[in-house]
Design an enzyme around this catalytic site. Structure first.
Site, short mmCIF file in Angstrom:
data_model
loop_
_atom_site.label_atom_id
_atom_site.label_comp_id
_atom_site.label_asym_id
_atom_site.label_seq_id
_atom_site.Cartn_x
_atom_site.Cartn_y
_atom_site.Cartn_z
N ARG A 115 0.78 -0.93 -0.14
CA ARG A 115 -0.44 0.33 0.10
C ARG A 115 1.01 1.19 -0.17
NH1 ARG A 115 -0.35 4.62 2.38
NH2 ARG A 115 -0.28 4.15 4.16
N ASP A 116 2.16 1.92 1.00
CA ASP A 116 2.25 2.99 1.25
C ASP A 116 3.58 2.89 0.65
OD1 ASP A 116 3.47 5.40 1.78
OD2 ASP A 116 3.00 4.53 3.52
N HIS B 249 3.27 4.41 -3.90
CA HIS B 249 3.62 5.53 -3.48
C HIS B 249 5.06 5.27 -4.53
CE1 HIS B 249 0.69 8.28 -1.98
NE2 HIS B 249 0.55 7.36 -1.01
N SER C 186 3.00 10.99 9.01
CA SER C 186 3.18 10.76 7.69
C SER C 186 4.37 12.03 6.66
CB SER C 186 2.24 11.58 7.19
OG SER C 186 0.87 11.11 6.85
N HIS D 169 3.05 4.87 12.77
CA HIS D 169 3.72 5.17 11.72
C HIS D 169 4.68 5.66 10.92
CE1 HIS D 169 2.70 3.66 7.25
NE2 HIS D 169 3.58 4.82 7.38
N HIS E 225 8.02 7.85 8.79
CA HIS E 225 8.93 8.10 7.54
C HIS E 225 10.13 7.69 7.35
CE1 HIS E 225 5.45 6.87 3.73
NE2 HIS E 225 5.03 7.41 5.27
N TYR F 284 3.87 18.85 3.77
CA TYR F 284 3.30 18.01 2.80
C TYR F 284 4.13 17.51 1.90
CZ TYR F 284 -1.48 16.65 4.74
OH TYR F 284 -2.13 16.23 5.92
#
Lengths: 334, 334
Positions: A13-14, A17, A167, A194, A196, A285
């Site tokens: 899923r991630d 990207h 995120s 989660h 990054h 973002y």
């Protein structure tokens, strides 16, 4: 007895990207089967932006949610199939379809201050017998009190677990620990993290989360994921194994999935470059990057200055139109 | 005022391992000039195994120590030029030549239990007016008391600083913090940490070291280095900047050196694969890898089991001949 840590693999899923959402259902089935054999507890699949993500706006995936879920659920023996749902991108109807084809867990992902937009999705998931996890994104943007308030909201809707999600890869270990500790004290359900890797801290932060009480953590094979990627799951398992945590995952098998099955399907190695580092440093973002670069060129300034200013203003996804204003202001200040 | 952290860049020494020691003096001069402009305090250059490393046994470098040092010292304006000396590989004579051509700092590197073999090198360096740093390698192999004892030895020889080095990338943040804290309490000189990324913790461990009192830390552009590589210096600077530490390094400039100058000269991206992960997990010597793989094939076992057993027995570089015995024993146990 060693403390148990639940591990959710989100390569499919991630990680999507990082392959422009082009894993095929066959790729996913092959990888998921090996992850299952390695003992991974939960496997998340689908478009990088979750259910309904395959679109003109977010990029078309190689197949539909239904096709991915069907392909993966047909090979799983022990692992639970998980989907991500970002309200506004995915819908209740998407969730219904996902459940029908074999999804057992849904992570309802909202901005860290907007758990309320996930209320109906959590409630619906519980009604149809799924496990429902509240997933608070961009958690670096809110202080501990706000995060606790939002975690409690998710819990009040019936969420079975709450995630504190970094995120933008913008948190450092102390920031993660502080958030996890507070949420852990405030809710009765398990708490997840989660990470990054924008600041090179995906493994370090995940470890800090566990030491602060996190029960569930995420990873992806080879660290595959948006921007600088996620916590590299085979590395994470090695570290947890070494420190005596019990994950149920076989270290050699997960290393082999990552290097022998996933790596050959990657478009490029997952490294930290100045783009992803700037995102983590700025706490901005990932989707701002391209816009910032264009605006920087137009106004003769450095795109990193734009990203840092956007982070400072705590702008969120959807506020891309502010980038031009910020670029203009910065060029005037020079 | 923010706490000051001294940063040593070792792209042009530890990073040489990742390019088979093939950076040319021109490459080094180009990179060093940019590192200097970015404000890096100290720049280490030479063969991956330090002075005298260019040999049949350790691999021939593209040029001699003298040529590298000459090329780099001619471009430096602010940064200090540093060389590594592993007694047994490098000699006092090598150090004399290095100093003659512009080396201002030497790190005398010994196994964590063997600081005494570095006594004469530290003393000689001090005599000729160089800064001398004691560099304790494979520090995961010794407990805190042993490390403190060895650090004090180095200090007694006149070392200006002591490094606790995680050569195998085998330590986790708590293990680093414990070691740094103890050494910091035991010696009066500054204390440093050199991390490797085998467990994905190079940045996390470096941060833990600083929080435990480390004054000096190492990094390399793009994480270039042996095995899984080092702490990625541009990422480290971003993290330290974000947390308010003062490094004197310009973040944008160091990002640009890494991505625009160093990355194009790399042979392959610096990632964690199952080989380097196994080394970190096992706490074994990187040089064991090839031997372990050969022995594994011969005896029909997994090379990772050999590495783990070699780590458990606390074997050190030079004990490669034990690999066959270990492989034989493991194959009998099966």
């Amino acid at each position: 007895m060693n403390r148990k840590i639940r591990v959710i693999d989100t390569t499919l899923r991630d990680g999507m990207h990082a392959v422009s959402h082009q894993f095929t259902p066959e790729d996913m089935a092959e990888i998921a089967q090996k992850l299952d054999e390695a003992g991974v507890d939960t496997i998340e699949v689908g478009h990088g932006d979750g259910l309904g993500g395959s679109s003109f706006q977010y990029g078309f995936a190689a197949a539909s949610d239904r096709e991915y879920i069907k392909a993966v659920s047909s090979v799983l023996k022990g692992a639970k199939l998980d989907v991500l749902l970002i309200p506004g991108i995915g819908t209740i109807e998407d969730l219904e379809v996902a459940a029908k084809y074999g999804a057992k867990v849904v992570r309802v992902a909202t901005h860290v201050t907007e758990a309320d937009v996930g209320e109906q999705h959590i409630k619906y998931a519980k009604k149809i017998g799924m496990e429902a996890i509240g997933f608070l994104m961009m958690s670096h943007m809110a202080d501990v009190n706000k995060i606790v308030e939002q975690a409690k909201l998710f819990e009040s809707y019936g969420a079975d677990a709450i995630y504190v999600t970094d995120s933008a890869g913008a948190l450092t270990p102390a920031g993660v620990a502080e958030r996890i500790r507070a949420v852990k004290q405030a809710v009765k359900v398990p708490v997840g993290h989660h990470a990054h890797n924008n600041l090179g801290l995906a493994i370090g932060n995940t470890l800090a989360a566990i030491e602060a009480g996190a029960d569930i953590v995420d990873g992806t094979c080879k660290g595959l994921g948006a921007g600088a990627g996620n916590a590299q799951i085979e590395v994470l398992i090695a570290v947890l194994d070494k420190l005596g945590y019990e994950t149920g995952v076989d270290l050699y098998k997960i290393m082999d999935v990552a290097d022998d099955i996933v790596a050959p399907k990657m478009k490029r190695p997952q490294v930290i470059d100045k783009d992803s580092l700037s995102i983590g440093y700025a706490g901005a973002y990932g989707s701002f990057l391209l816009h910032a670069r264009r605006a920087a060129q137009k106004f003769g300034i450095d795109a990193r200055d734009i990203l840092i200013e956007m982070g400072r203003r705590k702008t969120v996804g959807g506020q891309e139109d502010m980038i031009i204003d910020v670029a203009y202001e910065l060029s005037r200040r020079k």
